[in-house]
Motif scaffolding. Structure first.
Motif, PDB file in Angstrom:
ATOM      1  N   CYS A   1       4.436  12.995   4.545  1.00 35.16           N
ATOM      2  CA  CYS A   1       4.643  12.035   5.635  1.00 35.16           C
ATOM      3  C   CYS A   1       3.314  11.569   6.225  1.00 35.16           C
ATOM      4  O   CYS A   1       3.177  10.415   6.649  1.00 35.16           O
ATOM      5  CB  CYS A   1       5.499  12.659   6.730  1.00 35.16           C
ATOM      6  SG  CYS A   1       7.218  12.941   6.252  1.00 35.16           S
ATOM      7  N   LYS A   2       2.327  12.469   6.253  1.00 42.09           N
ATOM      8  CA  LYS A   2       1.008  12.106   6.801  1.00 42.09           C
ATOM      9  C   LYS A   2       0.173  11.334   5.792  1.00 42.09           C
ATOM     10  O   LYS A   2      -0.451  10.320   6.122  1.00 42.09           O
ATOM     11  CB  LYS A   2       0.246  13.380   7.187  1.00 42.09           C
ATOM     12  CG  LYS A   2       0.820  14.169   8.337  1.00 42.09           C
ATOM     13  CD  LYS A   2      -0.050  15.400   8.560  1.00 42.09           C
ATOM     14  CE  LYS A   2       0.538  16.333   9.581  1.00 42.09           C
ATOM     15  NZ  LYS A   2      -0.279  17.572   9.709  1.00 42.09           N
ATOM     16  N   ASP A   3       0.163  11.822   4.547  1.00 38.45           N
ATOM     17  CA  ASP A   3      -0.771  11.273   3.565  1.00 38.45           C
ATOM     18  C   ASP A   3      -0.198  11.390   2.152  1.00 38.45           C
ATOM     19  O   ASP A   3      -0.459  12.368   1.449  1.00 38.45           O
ATOM     20  CB  ASP A   3      -2.108  12.018   3.647  1.00 38.45           C
ATOM     21  CG  ASP A   3      -3.139  11.477   2.673  1.00 38.45           C
ATOM     22  OD1 ASP A   3      -2.900  10.396   2.084  1.00 38.45           O
ATOM     23  OD2 ASP A   3      -4.177  12.135   2.491  1.00 38.45           O
TER      24      ASP A   3
ATOM     25  N   MET B   1       0.836  -1.196   0.000  1.00 40.58           N
ATOM     26  CA  MET B   1       0.000   0.000   0.000  1.00 40.58           C
ATOM     27  C   MET B   1       0.873   1.249   0.000  1.00 40.58           C
ATOM     28  O   MET B   1       1.795   1.385   0.806  1.00 40.58           O
ATOM     29  CB  MET B   1      -0.883   0.004   1.242  1.00 40.58           C
ATOM     30  CG  MET B   1      -1.970  -1.060   1.219  1.00 40.58           C
ATOM     31  SD  MET B   1      -3.281  -0.633   0.062  1.00 40.58           S
ATOM     32  CE  MET B   1      -4.000   0.762   0.866  1.00 40.58           C
TER      33      MET B   1
ATOM     34  N   SER C   1       0.065   4.325   0.891  1.00 36.20           N
ATOM     35  CA  SER C   1      -0.131   5.252   1.996  1.00 36.20           C
ATOM     36  C   SER C   1       0.368   4.733   3.337  1.00 36.20           C
ATOM     37  O   SER C   1       0.482   5.496   4.280  1.00 36.20           O
ATOM     38  CB  SER C   1      -1.614   5.615   2.115  1.00 36.20           C
ATOM     39  OG  SER C   1      -2.369   4.441   2.345  1.00 36.20           O
ATOM     40  N   ARG C   2       0.625   3.430   3.486  1.00 36.90           N
ATOM     41  CA  ARG C   2       0.982   2.872   4.786  1.00 36.90           C
ATOM     42  C   ARG C   2       2.470   2.610   4.943  1.00 36.90           C
ATOM     43  O   ARG C   2       2.897   2.068   5.940  1.00 36.90           O
ATOM     44  CB  ARG C   2       0.203   1.572   5.017  1.00 36.90           C
ATOM     45  CG  ARG C   2      -1.286   1.803   5.179  1.00 36.90           C
ATOM     46  CD  ARG C   2      -2.007   0.526   5.526  1.00 36.90           C
ATOM     47  NE  ARG C   2      -3.425   0.762   5.684  1.00 36.90           N
ATOM     48  CZ  ARG C   2      -4.313  -0.199   5.951  1.00 36.90           C
ATOM     49  NH1 ARG C   2      -3.898  -1.451   6.085  1.00 36.90           N
ATOM     50  NH2 ARG C   2      -5.596   0.089   6.077  1.00 36.90           N
ATOM     51  N   ARG C   3       3.238   2.971   3.998  1.00 37.69           N
ATOM     52  CA  ARG C   3       4.681   2.746   4.113  1.00 37.69           C
ATOM     53  C   ARG C   3       5.340   3.780   5.026  1.00 37.69           C
ATOM     54  O   ARG C   3       4.882   4.910   5.145  1.00 37.69           O
ATOM     55  CB  ARG C   3       5.343   2.832   2.735  1.00 37.69           C
ATOM     56  CG  ARG C   3       4.975   1.705   1.799  1.00 37.69           C
ATOM     57  CD  ARG C   3       5.888   1.786   0.609  1.00 37.69           C
ATOM     58  NE  ARG C   3       5.478   0.886  -0.454  1.00 37.69           N
ATOM     59  CZ  ARG C   3       6.137   0.745  -1.587  1.00 37.69           C
ATOM     60  NH1 ARG C   3       7.218   1.474  -1.793  1.00 37.69           N
ATOM     61  NH2 ARG C   3       5.718  -0.091  -2.510  1.00 37.69           N
ATOM     62  N   GLN C   4       6.464   3.359   5.607  1.00 39.85           N
ATOM     63  CA  GLN C   4       7.259   4.279   6.398  1.00 39.85           C
ATOM     64  C   GLN C   4       7.954   5.282   5.476  1.00 39.85           C
ATOM     65  O   GLN C   4       8.343   4.943   4.348  1.00 39.85           O
ATOM     66  CB  GLN C   4       8.308   3.493   7.192  1.00 39.85           C
ATOM     67  CG  GLN C   4       9.177   4.365   8.076  1.00 39.85           C
ATOM     68  CD  GLN C   4      10.183   3.530   8.845  1.00 39.85           C
ATOM     69  OE1 GLN C   4      10.245   2.315   8.682  1.00 39.85           O
ATOM     70  NE2 GLN C   4      10.971   4.186   9.671  1.00 39.85           N
TER      71      GLN C   4
ATOM     72  N   ASP D   1       9.592  -1.489   1.320  1.00 46.12           N
ATOM     73  CA  ASP D   1       8.740  -1.278   2.499  1.00 46.12           C
ATOM     74  C   ASP D   1       8.730   0.170   2.960  1.00 46.12           C
ATOM     75  O   ASP D   1       8.194   0.481   4.022  1.00 46.12           O
ATOM     76  CB  ASP D   1       9.190  -2.184   3.642  1.00 46.12           C
ATOM     77  CG  ASP D   1      10.527  -1.766   4.230  1.00 46.12           C
ATOM     78  OD1 ASP D   1      11.392  -1.307   3.452  1.00 46.12           O
ATOM     79  OD2 ASP D   1      10.709  -1.893   5.456  1.00 46.12           O
ATOM     80  N   CYS D   2       9.344   1.070   2.191  1.00 48.42           N
ATOM     81  CA  CYS D   2       9.400   2.468   2.620  1.00 48.42           C
ATOM     82  C   CYS D   2       9.559   3.384   1.411  1.00 48.42           C
ATOM     83  O   CYS D   2       9.966   2.958   0.322  1.00 48.42           O
ATOM     84  CB  CYS D   2      10.549   2.690   3.603  1.00 48.42           C
ATOM     85  SG  CYS D   2      12.181   2.274   2.931  1.00 48.42           S
ATOM     86  N   TRP D   3       9.214   4.650   1.635  1.00 46.82           N
ATOM     87  CA  TRP D   3       9.474   5.704   0.667  1.00 46.82           C
ATOM     88  C   TRP D   3      10.672   6.505   1.154  1.00 46.82           C
ATOM     89  O   TRP D   3      10.707   6.920   2.305  1.00 46.82           O
ATOM     90  CB  TRP D   3       8.266   6.646   0.534  1.00 46.82           C
ATOM     91  CG  TRP D   3       7.023   5.999   0.019  1.00 46.82           C
ATOM     92  CD1 TRP D   3       5.880   5.746   0.708  1.00 46.82           C
ATOM     93  CD2 TRP D   3       6.796   5.544  -1.321  1.00 46.82           C
ATOM     94  NE1 TRP D   3       4.939   5.147  -0.100  1.00 46.82           N
ATOM     95  CE2 TRP D   3       5.491   5.017  -1.355  1.00 46.82           C
ATOM     96  CE3 TRP D   3       7.562   5.512  -2.478  1.00 46.82           C
ATOM     97  CZ2 TRP D   3       4.929   4.478  -2.512  1.00 46.82           C
ATOM     98  CZ3 TRP D   3       7.010   4.985  -3.628  1.00 46.82           C
ATOM     99  CH2 TRP D   3       5.718   4.469  -3.649  1.00 46.82           C
TER     100      TRP D   3
END
Length: 735
Positions: A35-37, A1, A3-6, A74-76
């Motif tokens: 960072c929020k959305d 997803m 939006s849910r990545r760190q 797993d992250c942006w």
């Protein structure tokens, strides 16, 4: 997803953000929103699927600005921000690779996009050195280098290798510690086995990024994000580069010396060493000391950034004279009033001593002899004076001349005693003697920053405060290039022998390559020193990691015109989003400084921005433009620095050299004046402005430095480093 990545922030993003002068509030607001959305409609977050290397995404700051983000499983990873086309070109030029097996990463393009394949060297009488030919690509990869790069580097000639590493350094293609390892391997400074980083296998990229806090930051909360934005991302200041970490954690018996040029992080190392000692020895009394109260406050802030408030700890951060004065008053119960050398009061006392002795000595000669020999070394008898080596004085003095002068110095000591006065040097010697008699007053560990400017009295005290029989008890950070107060003295004379326990920091994290090149050209051809590693240190130029604009050098017909030019430069800095507290102006003479004050008063009337005069105890603040003497620049740093009044009367200072008749003595004093100008210039991180008036009155110290503005830039990692291009302006200001 999506939006849910760190969200992870790369340090290269912070560098790009700081360099981009436009829309800072919008950039930070959109970063906070991302960072929020990440899927917020205003961000227009989307993949850049037309680029040659996959995994790059972008979000919109406004119509002009784009932020580049890397998709890392797993992250942006927020990597870069710039104008629309420039941001996309940055991503097009890079491939973000992560090796989960060994814990390495790179943002380098494929080597085939950087250089032509290595051609066979034609048969010729010229010999081409291939520095890494003795290593396999697999061995080079273990240093953190991508596979295709490793295969190329082992075949590259010295010139090709130097060019590639300099380019990789300037473009942030690989981590700084990886480039430094390669430089060390090429130079043969350290064996391969010592350069191998820990092999860390991780399951996910986010875990790798958490293990590299020098290069990445993972905000844990909205408050942490806001704090970073408010604090100009200063959380990176508390992280250590690999070479700095090695210096901090040296675990040895005997004094340890850390050397390095301006900007190599000696102060950061001193702060971290203090924290490391506190962790290693929880019950130990630790002193972190330096030259002035201003520098001590700076050190205290850095230590508190690392371990939190110092209240309740056994760490004391205090300038050395303050430590001595405290022990002098409260342990020794002494009441003498302290008097400083070079003050009008001390000069009057020396004049009176000359009159009492009945001799016709010049004040200038007596003052120099008193400060460098008699007071510094605590010479109390004629016999000691006759036997004394003249360390710190170039003027030879036969025994009969010393006997004549002693009648003056005998009177000086007598006058001080009669009036219940004591010099700072005499206090340090007295306290050192008392501590040696009362060893329970010693600290368990002593860490010293800016140690190059301490003289015999202070070094005697430092040695007394640290136990000689415990490991890690004495740790000194110094740079011979920045010695601006005292002549060089051999530390071994005071029981401070660092042979075999010296470490050199080679990477300049503060100034740009252009500012470093300019500033180093001011230095004297040779710098006097007595420590065993100084020749090696001075032979190695630091590796500057940042590129930027060339320094500005401007001449003016008179001082009034010079101040108008300075005012114009300040307004340009402010218009480029450099904050008032990030600007500093330094001058050698009080007359020039007075004109700077008048000019800053004009800015206050026009813009409401006040000026702040720096001193030994005056800290810079965010919303005031800083100014002060060249000496007050010591230990500080600013984004933009102006050094004004650099004419032949101020550098070298006419007042300092006018009465020196001995050639060797004059040369030594002029060398110290060069080092003072170098120190002032290297306070600049991004912008350096140097000016003088009248036009024909330029200081001779600038001769070689101005040549650097019209020749290709030398990014040095060894004596035969390739030159890289960068030019800058030398102009005559309007009157």
């Amino acid at each position: 997803m999506v939006s849910r990545r760190q969200v992870v922030v790369a340090r290269v993003y912070e560098k790009a953000r700081r360099k981009l002068r436009e829309h800072p509030k919008q950039i930070d607001a959109k970063f906070e929103l991302f960072c929020k959305d990440p899927l917020h409609n205003s961000l227009d977050f989307h993949e850049l699927d037309r680029l040659p290397h996959k995994g790059w995404w972008s979000y919109k700051v406004n119509d002009e600005i784009r932020t580049i983000v890397a998709d890392q499983q797993d992250c942006w990873v927020v990597c870069y921000v710039d104008h629309h086309d420039d941001a996309y070109k940055w991503a097009e030029r890079r491939r973000f690779t992560v090796n989960l097996l060994d814990g390495s990463y790179a943002m380098a393009p494929p080597i085939s996009e950087v250089v032509e394949q290595v051609e066979t060297v034609p048969e010729t009488t010229q010999v081409f050195r291939v520095p890494l030919s003795g290593y396999t690509p697999e061995q080079i990869m273990r240093l953190g280098v991508p596979e295709d790069w490793a295969k190329h580097l082992v075949q590259a000639t010295e010139e090709q290798l130097g060019s590639l590493l300099n380019q990789a350094l300037g473009e942030d293609w690989m981590p700084e510690d990886v480039i430094e390892r390669l430089f060390d391997l090429v130079d043969g400074k350290r064996p391969y086995r010592e350069l191998l980083p820990p092999q860390i296998s991780v399951l996910l990229p986010s875990e790798l990024f958490r293990r590299r806090p020098r290069d990445f930051w993972s905000p844990e909360s909205e408050e942490e994000i806001r704090k970073a934005i408010r604090g100009d991302w200063q959380q990176w200041i508390i992280f250590l580069h690999t070479s700095q970490k090695e210096a901090v954690e040296r675990d040895l018996q005997g004094p340890i010396r850390i050397s390095g040029g301006a900007g190599t992080g000696k102060t950061v190392v001193a702060a971290h060493r203090t924290a490391w000692l506190a962790l290693k020895y929880p019950e130990a009394r630790i002193l972190l000391t330096t030259f002035t109260e201003l520098l001590a406050n700076n050190l205290r802030q850095r230590v508190e950034q690392i371990i939190g408030p110092l209240g309740g700890t056994k760490i004391e951060v205090e300038n050395l004279h303050s430590v001595a004065n405290r022990l002098f008053r409260y342990e020794m119960n002494r009441t003498e009033r302290l008097i400083g050398n070079g003050t009008p009061e001390m000069d009057a006392l020396l004049e009176e001593a000359i009159q009492r002795s009945g001799r016709s000595e010049s004040l200038q000669f007596v003052r120099a002899e008193w400060e460098a020999i008699i007071d510094a070394w605590n010479v109390r008898t004629l016999d000691a004076y006759l036997k004394m080596e003249r360390i710190g004085r170039k003027v030879p003095l036969p025994p009969n001349r010393r006997e004549e002068l002693w009648s003056v110095f005998e009177q000086v000591w007598q006058l001080l005693e009669e009036r219940s006065l004591m010099t700072y040097d005499a206090m340090c010697h007295a306290v050192a003697e008392y501590v040696n008699q009362h060893p329970e007053l010693r600290y368990d560990c002593v860490v010293v920053d800016e140690a190059q400017d301490f003289g015999p009295a202070e070094l005697t005290l430092i040695r007394a405060l640290a136990p000689a029989d415990k490991p890690n008890s004495l740790f000194l950070c110094a740079d011979s290039r920045q010695r601006i107060y005292r002549p060089a003295v051999p530390w071994s004379r005071f029981g401070i022998d660092t042979r075999g326990r010296s470490y050199i920091l080679r990477v300049n994290y503060r100034t740009t390559q252009q500012i470093q090149e300019f500033s180093e050209s001011i230095l004297p051809l040779s710098i006097e020193g007595f420590q065993e590693d100084e020749a090696q240190l001075l032979a190695q130029r630091p590796i500057a990691l940042m590129k930027g604009v060339a320094p500005e050098a401007r001449s003016y017909e008179n001082l009034e015109a010079e101040m108008r030019g300075l005012k114009e430069w300040i307004y340009r800095c402010l218009n480029e989003n450099i904050q008032p507290g990030e600007i500093a102006i330094f001058a050698r003479s009080n007359r020039v400084l007075e004109e700077v004050e008048h000019m800053l008063e004009e800015i206050y009337r026009e813009r409401g921005i006040p000026g702040r005069k720096l001193g030994r105890e005056t800290q810079p603040v965010p919303y005031e433009i800083n100014y002060g003497t060249a000496h007050s620049a010591k230990g500080l740093e600013f984004r933009a620095v102006a050094v004004v009044g650099v004419n032949q009367s101020n550098f070298p200072s006419y007042a300092v050299v006018k009465d020196i008749t001995d050639l060797a003595e004059r040369q030594a004093k002029e060398a110290q004046e060069r080092q003072l100008l170098y120190t002032a210039c290297t306070r600049a991180r991004e912008r350096l402005y140097v000016s003088w008036s009248p036009t024909i009155g330029r200081s001779k110290f600038l001769e070689k430095a101005l040549e650097t503005l019209s020749r290709p830039l030398q990014q040095a990692h060894s004596s035969n480093s390739p030159r890289r291009g960068a030019t800058g302006p030398i102009s005559e200001g309007s009157s």
